[in-house]
Design a protein around this motif. Structure first.
Motif, mmCIF file in Angstrom:
data_model
loop_
_atom_site.group_PDB
_atom_site.id
_atom_site.type_symbol
_atom_site.label_atom_id
_atom_site.label_comp_id
_atom_site.label_asym_id
_atom_site.label_seq_id
_atom_site.Cartn_x
_atom_site.Cartn_y
_atom_site.Cartn_z
ATOM 1 N N PRO A 1 -9.576 11.326 -1.648
ATOM 2 C CA PRO A 1 -8.470 12.027 -0.987
ATOM 3 C C PRO A 1 -8.572 11.890 0.528
ATOM 4 C CG PRO A 1 -10.199 13.604 -1.469
ATOM 5 C CD PRO A 1 -10.669 12.243 -1.981
ATOM 6 N N PHE A 2 -7.436 12.065 1.169
ATOM 7 C CA PHE A 2 -7.373 12.095 2.623
ATOM 8 C C PHE A 2 -6.921 13.484 3.036
ATOM 9 C CE2 PHE A 2 -6.971 7.661 1.506
ATOM 10 C CZ PHE A 2 -7.874 7.062 2.382
ATOM 11 N N TYR B 1 0.881 -1.163 0.000
ATOM 12 C CA TYR B 1 0.000 0.000 0.000
ATOM 13 C C TYR B 1 0.918 1.211 0.000
ATOM 14 C CZ TYR B 1 -3.657 -3.299 1.013
ATOM 15 O OH TYR B 1 -4.534 -4.350 0.919
ATOM 16 N N ILE B 2 0.879 1.965 -1.074
ATOM 17 C CA ILE B 2 1.768 3.111 -1.240
ATOM 18 C C ILE B 2 0.999 4.384 -0.909
ATOM 19 C CG2 ILE B 2 3.290 4.368 -2.813
ATOM 20 C CD1 ILE B 2 4.120 1.433 -2.403
ATOM 21 N N VAL B 3 1.462 5.117 0.088
ATOM 22 C CA VAL B 3 0.865 6.388 0.493
ATOM 23 C C VAL B 3 1.705 7.504 -0.119
ATOM 24 C CG1 VAL B 3 0.322 7.889 2.452
ATOM 25 C CG2 VAL B 3 0.013 5.407 2.656
ATOM 26 N N CYS B 4 1.029 8.455 -0.779
ATOM 27 C CA CYS B 4 1.778 9.563 -1.381
ATOM 28 C C CYS B 4 0.885 10.794 -1.512
ATOM 29 C CB CYS B 4 2.335 9.165 -2.740
ATOM 30 S SG CYS B 4 1.078 8.798 -3.971
ATOM 31 N N LEU B 5 1.538 11.922 -1.701
ATOM 32 C CA LEU B 5 0.853 13.191 -1.955
ATOM 33 C C LEU B 5 0.846 13.406 -3.453
ATOM 34 C CD1 LEU B 5 -0.396 15.776 -0.756
ATOM 35 C CD2 LEU B 5 1.912 16.753 -0.743
ATOM 36 N N ARG B 6 -0.343 13.476 -4.028
ATOM 37 C CA ARG B 6 -0.451 13.658 -5.474
ATOM 38 C C ARG B 6 -1.471 14.746 -5.761
ATOM 39 N NH1 ARG B 6 -0.024 8.419 -7.944
ATOM 40 N NH2 ARG B 6 2.154 8.931 -7.732
ATOM 41 N N GLN C 1 -3.165 10.195 -0.731
ATOM 42 C CA GLN C 1 -3.871 9.009 -1.210
ATOM 43 C C GLN C 1 -3.049 7.769 -0.915
ATOM 44 O OE1 GLN C 1 -4.061 9.712 -5.470
ATOM 45 N NE2 GLN C 1 -2.199 8.535 -5.801
ATOM 46 N N HIS C 2 -3.701 6.607 -1.082
ATOM 47 C CA HIS C 2 -2.922 5.368 -1.066
ATOM 48 C C HIS C 2 -3.402 4.492 -2.206
ATOM 49 C CE1 HIS C 2 -5.887 2.601 0.768
ATOM 50 N NE2 HIS C 2 -6.175 3.579 1.627
ATOM 51 N N THR C 3 -2.458 3.714 -2.735
ATOM 52 C CA THR C 3 -2.758 2.842 -3.854
ATOM 53 C C THR C 3 -2.334 1.413 -3.526
ATOM 54 O OG1 THR C 3 -0.620 3.247 -4.909
ATOM 55 C CG2 THR C 3 -2.420 4.689 -5.553
ATOM 56 N N SER D 1 -5.005 14.343 5.458
ATOM 57 C CA SER D 1 -3.629 14.444 5.963
ATOM 58 C C SER D 1 -2.856 13.176 5.624
ATOM 59 C CB SER D 1 -3.627 14.635 7.484
ATOM 60 O OG SER D 1 -4.098 13.457 8.133
ATOM 61 N N ARG D 2 -1.563 13.280 5.764
ATOM 62 C CA ARG D 2 -0.666 12.134 5.575
ATOM 63 C C ARG D 2 -1.043 11.027 6.556
ATOM 64 N NH1 ARG D 2 4.244 10.682 8.158
ATOM 65 N NH2 ARG D 2 5.807 9.779 6.755
ATOM 66 N N GLU D 3 -1.263 11.421 7.823
ATOM 67 C CA GLU D 3 -1.582 10.455 8.864
ATOM 68 C C GLU D 3 -2.888 9.718 8.574
ATOM 69 O OE1 GLU D 3 -0.593 13.638 9.411
ATOM 70 O OE2 GLU D 3 1.439 13.099 10.032
ATOM 71 N N ALA D 4 -3.901 10.433 8.075
ATOM 72 C CA ALA D 4 -5.182 9.796 7.747
ATOM 73 C C ALA D 4 -5.007 8.779 6.618
ATOM 74 C CB ALA D 4 -6.215 10.852 7.357
ATOM 75 N N ALA D 5 -4.193 9.105 5.637
ATOM 76 C CA ALA D 5 -3.938 8.181 4.527
ATOM 77 C C ALA D 5 -3.187 6.944 5.021
ATOM 78 C CB ALA D 5 -3.151 8.877 3.414
#
Length: 74
Positions: free
Chosen positions: A26-27, A6-11, A16-18, A29-33
């Motif tokens: 969208p999430f 599961y890849i978390v990134c800012l796009r 998001q995560h993929t 925050s980083r933490e929520a994702a």
């Protein structure tokens, strides 16, 4: 090696995560994702699932592994 990453990134300004071509976003925050990605990784049942945060095109870090979680007893 598992393919359950599961890849978390800012796009485009949204976190998001993929996983395997599926994007969750969208999430706010980083933490929520990260929390959402960990939840999906746990639910996958894959003993080798990982959550990886990609900070930039050249920087990534594993923040959670299912085997690591099991070993810690949590």
């Amino acid at each position: 090696m598992s393919e359950c990453h599961y890849i978390v990134c800012l796009r485009e300004g949204a976190w998001q995560h993929t996983n395997r071509g599926t994007t969750s976003a969208p999430f706010t925050s980083r933490e929520a994702a990260i929390e959402a990605a960990i939840g999906e990784a746990r639910a996958s049942g894959d003993p080798d699932a990982e959550v990886i945060v990609q900070e930039s095109a050249t920087s990534a870090a594993t923040v959670w592994r299912s085997r690591q979680k099991e070993q810690s007893g949590s």
